[in-house]
Structures are given as structure tokens and as C-alpha cells.
Design a protein around this motif. Structure first.
Motif, mmCIF file in Angstrom:
data_model
loop_
_atom_site.group_PDB
_atom_site.id
_atom_site.type_symbol
_atom_site.label_atom_id
_atom_site.label_comp_id
_atom_site.label_asym_id
_atom_site.label_seq_id
_atom_site.Cartn_x
_atom_site.Cartn_y
_atom_site.Cartn_z
ATOM 1 N N LYS A 185 53.650 61.183 10.405
ATOM 2 C CA LYS A 185 54.196 60.137 9.543
ATOM 3 C C LYS A 185 54.454 60.670 8.132
ATOM 4 C CE LYS A 185 51.714 56.468 12.025
ATOM 5 N NZ LYS A 185 50.723 55.367 11.896
ATOM 6 N N PRO A 186 55.479 60.141 7.461
ATOM 7 C CA PRO A 186 55.773 60.604 6.095
ATOM 8 C C PRO A 186 54.702 60.182 5.095
ATOM 9 C CG PRO A 186 57.196 58.776 6.698
ATOM 10 C CD PRO A 186 56.457 59.150 7.940
ATOM 11 N N VAL A 187 54.528 61.006 4.060
ATOM 12 C CA VAL A 187 53.577 60.734 2.983
ATOM 13 C C VAL A 187 54.329 60.613 1.665
ATOM 14 C CG1 VAL A 187 51.597 61.585 1.677
ATOM 15 C CG2 VAL A 187 51.686 61.931 4.152
ATOM 16 N N ILE A 188 54.040 59.577 0.921
ATOM 17 C CA ILE A 188 54.636 59.387 -0.406
ATOM 18 C C ILE A 188 53.537 59.525 -1.450
ATOM 19 C CG2 ILE A 188 55.794 57.766 -1.960
ATOM 20 C CD1 ILE A 188 57.149 56.540 0.451
ATOM 21 N N THR A 189 53.759 60.388 -2.433
ATOM 22 C CA THR A 189 52.789 60.583 -3.514
ATOM 23 C C THR A 189 53.162 59.694 -4.697
ATOM 24 O OG1 THR A 189 52.482 62.878 -2.839
ATOM 25 C CG2 THR A 189 51.702 62.279 -5.031
ATOM 26 N N LEU A 190 52.196 58.987 -5.221
ATOM 27 C CA LEU A 190 52.376 58.124 -6.389
ATOM 28 C C LEU A 190 51.747 58.815 -7.593
ATOM 29 C CD1 LEU A 190 51.287 54.761 -4.696
ATOM 30 C CD2 LEU A 190 53.590 55.721 -4.851
ATOM 31 N N PHE A 206 53.173 50.788 -9.526
ATOM 32 C CA PHE A 206 53.217 51.756 -8.431
ATOM 33 C C PHE A 206 52.653 51.135 -7.149
ATOM 34 C CE2 PHE A 206 54.143 54.624 -11.764
ATOM 35 C CZ PHE A 206 54.599 55.811 -11.217
ATOM 36 N N ILE A 207 51.540 50.419 -7.282
ATOM 37 C CA ILE A 207 50.932 49.786 -6.112
ATOM 38 C C ILE A 207 51.884 48.760 -5.504
ATOM 39 C CG2 ILE A 207 49.069 48.262 -5.348
ATOM 40 C CD1 ILE A 207 47.297 49.610 -7.481
ATOM 41 N N LYS A 208 52.492 47.939 -6.342
ATOM 42 C CA LYS A 208 53.441 46.933 -5.855
ATOM 43 C C LYS A 208 54.624 47.600 -5.158
ATOM 44 C CE LYS A 208 55.269 42.836 -5.400
ATOM 45 N NZ LYS A 208 54.717 41.869 -4.404
ATOM 46 N N SER A 209 55.114 48.686 -5.723
ATOM 47 C CA SER A 209 56.239 49.416 -5.115
ATOM 48 C C SER A 209 55.852 49.955 -3.744
ATOM 49 C CB SER A 209 56.678 50.563 -6.027
ATOM 50 O OG SER A 209 57.091 50.080 -7.288
ATOM 51 N N CYS A 213 57.469 49.030 -0.077
ATOM 52 C CA CYS A 213 57.955 50.063 0.844
ATOM 53 C C CYS A 213 57.269 49.939 2.206
ATOM 54 C CB CYS A 213 57.701 51.453 0.266
ATOM 55 S SG CYS A 213 58.699 51.859 -1.175
ATOM 56 N N PHE A 214 55.964 49.673 2.179
ATOM 57 C CA PHE A 214 55.205 49.585 3.424
ATOM 58 C C PHE A 214 55.639 48.377 4.257
ATOM 59 C CE2 PHE A 214 51.397 48.470 5.943
ATOM 60 C CZ PHE A 214 51.239 49.667 6.631
ATOM 61 N N GLU A 215 55.997 47.288 3.581
ATOM 62 C CA GLU A 215 56.482 46.110 4.303
ATOM 63 C C GLU A 215 57.775 46.412 5.048
ATOM 64 O OE1 GLU A 215 56.790 43.080 1.368
ATOM 65 O OE2 GLU A 215 54.617 42.910 1.079
ATOM 66 N N LYS A 216 58.594 47.308 4.504
ATOM 67 C CA LYS A 216 59.861 47.679 5.128
ATOM 68 C C LYS A 216 59.670 48.752 6.194
ATOM 69 C CE LYS A 216 62.573 45.121 2.475
ATOM 70 N NZ LYS A 216 63.437 44.041 3.025
ATOM 71 N N LEU A 220 54.634 54.455 6.774
ATOM 72 C CA LEU A 220 54.470 55.208 5.528
ATOM 73 C C LEU A 220 52.986 55.373 5.185
ATOM 74 C CD1 LEU A 220 57.245 53.691 3.228
ATOM 75 C CD2 LEU A 220 57.307 55.857 4.485
ATOM 76 N N GLN A 221 52.667 56.515 4.585
ATOM 77 C CA GLN A 221 51.314 56.791 4.082
ATOM 78 C C GLN A 221 51.439 57.142 2.597
ATOM 79 O OE1 GLN A 221 49.024 59.096 7.473
ATOM 80 N NE2 GLN A 221 51.078 59.931 7.278
ATOM 81 N N PHE A 222 50.437 56.779 1.804
ATOM 82 C CA PHE A 222 50.517 56.969 0.357
ATOM 83 C C PHE A 222 49.288 57.714 -0.155
ATOM 84 C CE2 PHE A 222 52.914 53.207 1.458
ATOM 85 C CZ PHE A 222 54.100 53.370 0.759
ATOM 86 N N VAL A 223 49.490 58.520 -1.189
ATOM 87 C CA VAL A 223 48.378 59.194 -1.854
ATOM 88 C C VAL A 223 48.635 59.160 -3.359
ATOM 89 C CG1 VAL A 223 49.480 61.475 -1.615
ATOM 90 C CG2 VAL A 223 47.008 61.327 -2.004
ATOM 91 N N MET A 224 47.572 58.933 -4.122
ATOM 92 C CA MET A 224 47.688 58.915 -5.584
ATOM 93 C C MET A 224 46.580 59.799 -6.169
ATOM 94 S SD MET A 224 47.457 55.752 -8.346
ATOM 95 C CE MET A 224 48.886 54.874 -7.715
ATOM 96 N N PRO A 225 46.918 60.983 -6.674
ATOM 97 C CA PRO A 225 45.902 61.832 -7.314
ATOM 98 C C PRO A 225 45.431 61.207 -8.624
ATOM 99 C CG PRO A 225 47.981 63.030 -6.942
ATOM 100 C CD PRO A 225 48.243 61.595 -6.706
#
Length: 251
Positions: A185-190, A206-209, A213-216, A220-225
């Protein structure tokens, strides 16, 4: 070898720590003090103020903190004038450091600025201020060095430390596995930023965005350093508040 040094945020602190380690290869007994972050403190420096006092962003926040920032700068000028270091290094934070460097240079203290302000892109008139404040500019990129050479400012291109840390070809599957993600699965970095103010004011957006995206797209997977536990706590609070608002709206 005694160095005065001021950093204003985590990214500058990390750059400065690399610089101090390199200088110690030439001067093993080097000592340093000023305004330091955790990386510089780990190298054994002494901080006169918490770095977080300089970590401001935007327009409103700095305006509210101007009296304190001016007071800190006046104290640093007095401190380093009374106890002159062999060299003073201002790391990034040009709005704070260039004024400090100018005053110290007037006291015949050699001044270095590490990380060029973006004068090559906008407000090129600032190069006149830099000339009066800086004995040597250290740049991360070669085109920046060329700009300062053209404007007769002493400059040295150091290169960017990340060039030695990030491989030219990244194994994305291995990176996903290391971080515990599903490799299919794709990963999106915030990346909201490294300052507490950036987390406070931008993380919710960023969280709202990410939620939209996840609703659509549910795969999707997300990571925030994040640079500290304080930032993590702020982010978790914002995330919980967002979830509570969504539940209230649904009800």
C-alpha cells in the motif's frame, strides 16, 4: 578554541552539532556556549537560554515575543562582548542572528553565519546587511556560494550533511518494512515542521487533509516524523480533539 553559537530550531541544532563534531577534529579541546538545542547539548555545550525561546513562526507570534527576543539578544551581545569567543557562529534564524552578529563583529569578534538566508530568491537587498554582519558565510548549496561570491561576501560551500546520510537510491520496500507498513500500500509522509508553533498551527490541517484522502482511498497509510515527545503529545491532543469534533457532528 572557544565558540559562541546560537541555533533557533531543531534543524539548525542538528546542522550545528555536525559542525561542532567536525571542528573538534581540528580542535579537540573546543568548548562552546550560547543558545543550544538537544543535539548540541549532547555534544557538551552550555546553553544560556532554552532554544525553544527562539522557535517562533509567522507574524503574530514573533510580534508578541519581541520584547523577550530583544532582551535575549541584548544579553547575548553583552555576554559575548564581556567574554569574547574565538569565533561566533549564528546558525540559520537570520532575523535574530544577523543583528547579533553585526553587533559582535563591531566588537571585533569574528562572525560566521551557517545556512544562507534565501537572498538569492527574494529580498536580495539583505546582502548589504549580511556584509556588515558576517565575516564568513557557510552555504549548503553551491549556487548559494556563487551568489555571495558575486556580491563580494566571503563564503565557503560546506555541502549538505544529508548528502552523506541519504543514499541516492532508496529501497522503498525495506523502508516500509522497517516502519511497520504494508509494503503493498502507498505511504504518504506528512511534514508540518519542526517548531512547536508549526505543530500547533499546522498539524490539525495536515490531519484533516489525511482524513479526507483516506475517505477517498482506504488503502493509504500515513507517517508524520516528530522531533520530540512534546510535539508528539501536541499532535495526539489535536488528533483526539478532531476525533471528538467528528463524533459530536455525527451525533
Amino acid at each position: 578554541m572557544r565558540v559562541g553559537i546560537v541555533v533557533g530550531e531543531i534543524s539548525g541544532d542538528n546542522l550545528a552539532a555536525n559542525l561542532i563534531r567536525a571542528l573538534r577534529q581540528l580542535y579537540p579541546d573546543l568548548t562552546f556556549e550560547g543558545i543550544l538545542g538537544p543535539a548540541l547539548l549532547q555534544e557538551g555545550g552550555q546553553s544560556l537560554y532554552p532554544m525553544e525561546r527562539l522557535s517562533v513562526m509567522g507574524l503574530i507570534e514573533p510580534l508578541g515575543r519581541l520584547p523577550e527576543l530583544f532582551r535575549i539578544r541584548r544579553h547575548l551581545i553583552q555576554h559575548f562582548s564581556d567574554n569574547p569567543p574565538d569565533v561566533f557562529i549564528g546558525v540559520d534564524a537570520p532575523d535574530f542572528n544577523l543583528g547579533l552578529e553585526k553587533k559582535l563583529k563591531e566588537q571585533r569578534i569574528p562572525t560566521v553565519h551557517y545556512v544562507s538566508p534565501s537572498v538569492w530568491a527574494w529580498r536580495q537587498g539583505r546582502v548589504k546587511v549580511i556584509k556588515k554582519a558576517v565575516d564568513l558565510m557557510l552555504t549548503l548549496f553551491p549556487f548559494e556560494a556563487k551568489f555571495f561570491e558575486d556580491h563580494q561576501v566571503p563564503v565557503c560551500f560546506t555541502g549538505h550533511p544529508l548528502a552523506d546520510q541519504i543514499p541516492l537510491e532508496v529501497n522503498t520496500i525495506e523502508a516500509k518494512e522497517t516502519l511497520g507498513f504494508d509494503v503493498s500500500k502507498p505511504v504518504i509522509t506528512l511534514l508540518p515542521g519542526s517548531r512547536q508553533g508549526e505543530i500547533k498551527y499546522l498539524a490539525a490541517i495536515f490531519i484533516k487533509s489525511a482524513q479526507l484522502c483516506f475517505e477517498k482511498q482506504k488503502n493509504l497509510q500515513f507517517v508524520m516524523p516528530l522531533v520530540s515527545e512534546v510535539h508528539k503529545a501536541t499532535l495526539e491532543y489535536l488528533h483526539q480533539s478532531s476525533a471528538q469534533r467528528r463524533s459530536a457532528n455525527a451525533a
